[in-house]
Design a protein around this motif. Structure first.
Motif, PDB file in Angstrom:
ATOM      1  N   THR A  47       0.977  -1.360  -0.398  1.00 34.67           N
ATOM      2  CA  THR A  47       0.215   0.224  -0.134  1.00 34.67           C
ATOM      3  C   THR A  47       0.997   1.367   0.131  1.00 34.67           C
ATOM      4  OG1 THR A  47      -1.653  -1.204   1.405  1.00 34.67           O
ATOM      5  CG2 THR A  47      -1.672   1.451   1.222  1.00 34.67           C
ATOM      6  N   ALA A  48       1.705   1.234   0.771  1.00 33.42           N
ATOM      7  CA  ALA A  48       2.251   2.778   1.085  1.00 33.42           C
ATOM      8  C   ALA A  48       3.881   2.478  -0.243  1.00 33.42           C
ATOM      9  CB  ALA A  48       3.319   2.605   1.843  1.00 33.42           C
ATOM     10  N   PHE A  49       4.206   1.466  -1.020  1.00 34.97           N
ATOM     11  CA  PHE A  49       4.950   1.698  -2.489  1.00 34.97           C
ATOM     12  C   PHE A  49       3.761   2.113  -3.529  1.00 34.97           C
ATOM     13  CE2 PHE A  49       6.901  -0.079  -6.180  1.00 34.97           C
ATOM     14  CZ  PHE A  49       8.077   0.614  -5.549  1.00 34.97           C
ATOM     15  N   SER A  50       2.360   1.819  -3.632  1.00 35.25           N
ATOM     16  CA  SER A  50       1.779   2.253  -4.012  1.00 35.25           C
ATOM     17  C   SER A  50       1.376   3.922  -4.586  1.00 35.25           C
ATOM     18  CB  SER A  50       0.378   1.209  -4.376  1.00 35.25           C
ATOM     19  OG  SER A  50       1.430  -0.249  -4.366  1.00 35.25           O
ATOM     20  N   LEU A  51       1.232   3.856  -3.165  1.00 37.97           N
ATOM     21  CA  LEU A  51       0.628   5.585  -3.188  1.00 37.97           C
ATOM     22  C   LEU A  51       1.813   6.264  -3.493  1.00 37.97           C
ATOM     23  CD1 LEU A  51      -1.412   4.885   0.407  1.00 37.97           C
ATOM     24  CD2 LEU A  51      -2.018   6.043  -2.363  1.00 37.97           C
ATOM     25  N   LEU A  52       2.854   6.033  -2.796  1.00 33.97           N
ATOM     26  CA  LEU A  52       4.324   6.530  -3.319  1.00 33.97           C
ATOM     27  C   LEU A  52       4.228   6.615  -4.746  1.00 33.97           C
ATOM     28  CD1 LEU A  52       6.779   8.158  -2.237  1.00 33.97           C
ATOM     29  CD2 LEU A  52       7.995   6.194  -2.599  1.00 33.97           C
ATOM     30  N   ALA A  53       4.266   5.729  -5.480  1.00 34.45           N
ATOM     31  CA  ALA A  53       4.163   5.793  -7.538  1.00 34.45           C
ATOM     32  C   ALA A  53       2.851   6.860  -7.748  1.00 34.45           C
ATOM     33  CB  ALA A  53       3.791   3.752  -7.866  1.00 34.45           C
ATOM     34  N   VAL A  54       1.575   5.844  -6.919  1.00 37.48           N
ATOM     35  CA  VAL A  54       0.503   7.242  -7.462  1.00 37.48           C
ATOM     36  C   VAL A  54       1.498   8.421  -7.361  1.00 37.48           C
ATOM     37  CG1 VAL A  54      -2.057   7.672  -7.090  1.00 37.48           C
ATOM     38  CG2 VAL A  54      -1.360   6.096  -7.191  1.00 37.48           C
ATOM     39  N   VAL A  55       1.404   8.835  -6.377  1.00 41.35           N
ATOM     40  CA  VAL A  55       2.075  10.769  -6.002  1.00 41.35           C
ATOM     41  C   VAL A  55       3.065  11.119  -7.389  1.00 41.35           C
ATOM     42  CG1 VAL A  55       2.460  11.997  -4.655  1.00 41.35           C
ATOM     43  CG2 VAL A  55       1.037  10.367  -3.245  1.00 41.35           C
TER      44      VAL A  55
END
Length: 455
Positions: A47-55
């Motif tokens: 989740t953290a990695f995906s949110l970072l990728a989205v941002v």
């Protein structure tokens, strides 16, 4: 991958790991030993990695091309819905896959074909529901994965800058990923089912082993109780009869009292030798081929209190009935003894059973038949059986019972052990009869026969 899955499963079920695991093994098997913790950490990291990728992806877009709704709101919401369920992908695989699929479907319907890297959780959800979920759940998930591959291709084909060939390539590529994940999950599911069966079988075998051990201990206690009863009850009955008889006869016939004391001494010494042999069984437990089945030999040893264990001697058999009858006669029991048929040597176990049944029957006569009963003992040899019959004309059938005796119970147990038919009960016209028909080897199978005289 195969090694990790099998090692994880083996440790999870406690199968196949007999030595202390190494540090590497503990690290490899940690996810299966701590499923909840591992899945929670995995969900948090993805989740953290995906949110970072989205941002990061949204920040890299030109200002005039950015859309708060499509570049931030939809990807962030989809990432949370897709990735958070990984925390319970093994404990609740159907629910987790349903939420993950729903998040992926939602962002595609909103016009966002792909949310990197959150969509990588979709194959993980497919693996989880296939390996740990129900058959119906993983069938629906596999169909949904195939439909999702086509839907992604359609969305790419409708996006400016993407050709139809590229859309087909994306559909095939995504479909192959789902197919590979599904195949690995089926292998994992099959392995889990196999290990579960092995664990259940091992548990069943362990329960059966424990039950057999309990049954063996119970059988041994019963056998020892039977032997103690036959040795001690019989000997004490004779001793009491001799002591009472000697006391009453002492005034009129001193020699009778002397004979009673001699008999008491002989019976006491014989009983002591039998008890020592039985104690030797409990201390050592060495099998003795000459003894009855389930019996053991007692080696020479020194018991507590200075009592030595008597060396092993052959167990009594049918040939010992003559001595038994004489012993009962010295206890002032009127016994007639007859043998019919051709006598022959019996296996030690069967001979001991016949001897004990006759011994217990005579002991019961001495205890319950009343004053001066007449007793007859008949040993009838047949072609394939031997019949032991002990009958008296006393009052044993009507004598009150103290409710604590085990004589008849022990006789029935002994008879059942060798497939004999035992009948015990009152006779018509008064008295009591014990009759036992014991199957024995046929006469042709005997190496030689021997005559046992009647008395």
């Amino acid at each position: 991958m195969w090694f990790v899955c099998n090692m994880n499963t083996a440790v999870a079920y406690g199968i196949g790991v007999t030595e202390s695991p190494s540090t590497l093994t503990r690290l490899v098997t940690w996810p299966d030993r701590h499923r909840a913790q591992f899945d929670a950490i995995l969900a948090l990291v993805v989740t953290a990695f995906s949110l970072l990728a989205v941002v990061s992806n949204a920040a890299s877009l030109p200002a005039d091309a950015k859309s708060t709704f499509t570049d931030y709101v939809i990807p962030i919401a989809a990432t949370l819905v897709i990735c958070v369920p990984l925390a319970f992908r093994r404990s609740h695989p159907t629910l987790a896959s349903a939420l993950t699929y729903s998040g992926a479907l939602a962002h595609m319907l909103a016009g966002v074909p792909l949310v990197f890297t959150a969509d990588l959780a979709v194959p993980m959800a497919l693996f989880a529901v296939t390996a740990y979920g129900t058959k119906r759940a993983y069938t629906i998930a596999a169909i949904g994965a195939g439909a999702g591959s086509v839907m992604v291709a359609v969305l790419f084909a409708g996006t400016a800058g993407y050709s139809a060939a590229l859309a087909v390539f994306v559909a095939i590529f995504v479909g192959l990923i789902f197919a590979a994940v599904f195949a690995f999950a089926l292998v994992r599911r099959s392995r889990l089912a196999e290990i579960s069966q092995l664990a259940a079988r091992a548990k069943t075998l362990e329960q059966e082993r424990d039950a057999q051990a309990v049954q063996a201990a119970s059988n041994e206690r019963t056998r020892i109780a039977r032997e103690m009863h036959d040795i001690i009850a019989h000997s004490l009955t004779v001793l009491i009869a001799q002591a009472d008889g000697g006391r009453y006869a002492a005034a009129a016939d001193p020699q009778a009292a002397v004979r009673s004391l001699e008999t008491i001494g002989e019976v006491g010494r014989a009983a002591l030798a039998d008890v020592r042999r039985l104690l030797g069984v409990l201390r050592d437990g060495t099998p003795d081929e000459s003894a009855a089945p389930g019996s053991f030999a007692a080696p020479d040893a020194t018991m507590a209190g200075g009592l030595g264990v008597a060396p092993t001697s052959p167990q009594p058999g049918v040939e010992g009935l003559t001595e038994l009858i004489e012993q009962m006669r010295t206890a002032r029991l009127r016994v007639s003894y007859a043998v019919t048929g051709r006598a022959r040597r019996l296996p030690p176990g069967i001979g001991l059973m016949a001897y004990r049944i006759c011994q217990e029957s005579l002991t019961n006569v001495l205890k319950h038949a009343g004053p001066d009963p007449a007793v007859s003992v008949l040993v009838a040899w047949g072609a394939s059986s031997i019949t032991i019959e002990v009958s008296d004309d006393g009052r044993g059938a009507s004598a009150p019972s103290d409710g604590v005796g085990h004589g008849v119970i022990g006789m029935r147990e002994r008879a059942a052990m060798i497939g004999a038919n035992l009948q015990a009960g009152p006779k018509p016209g008064g008295g009591y009869r014990v009759r036992c028909v014991i199957p024995v080897p046929t006469e042709r199978s005997q190496p030689q026969s021997e005559e046992i005289p009647s008395l």
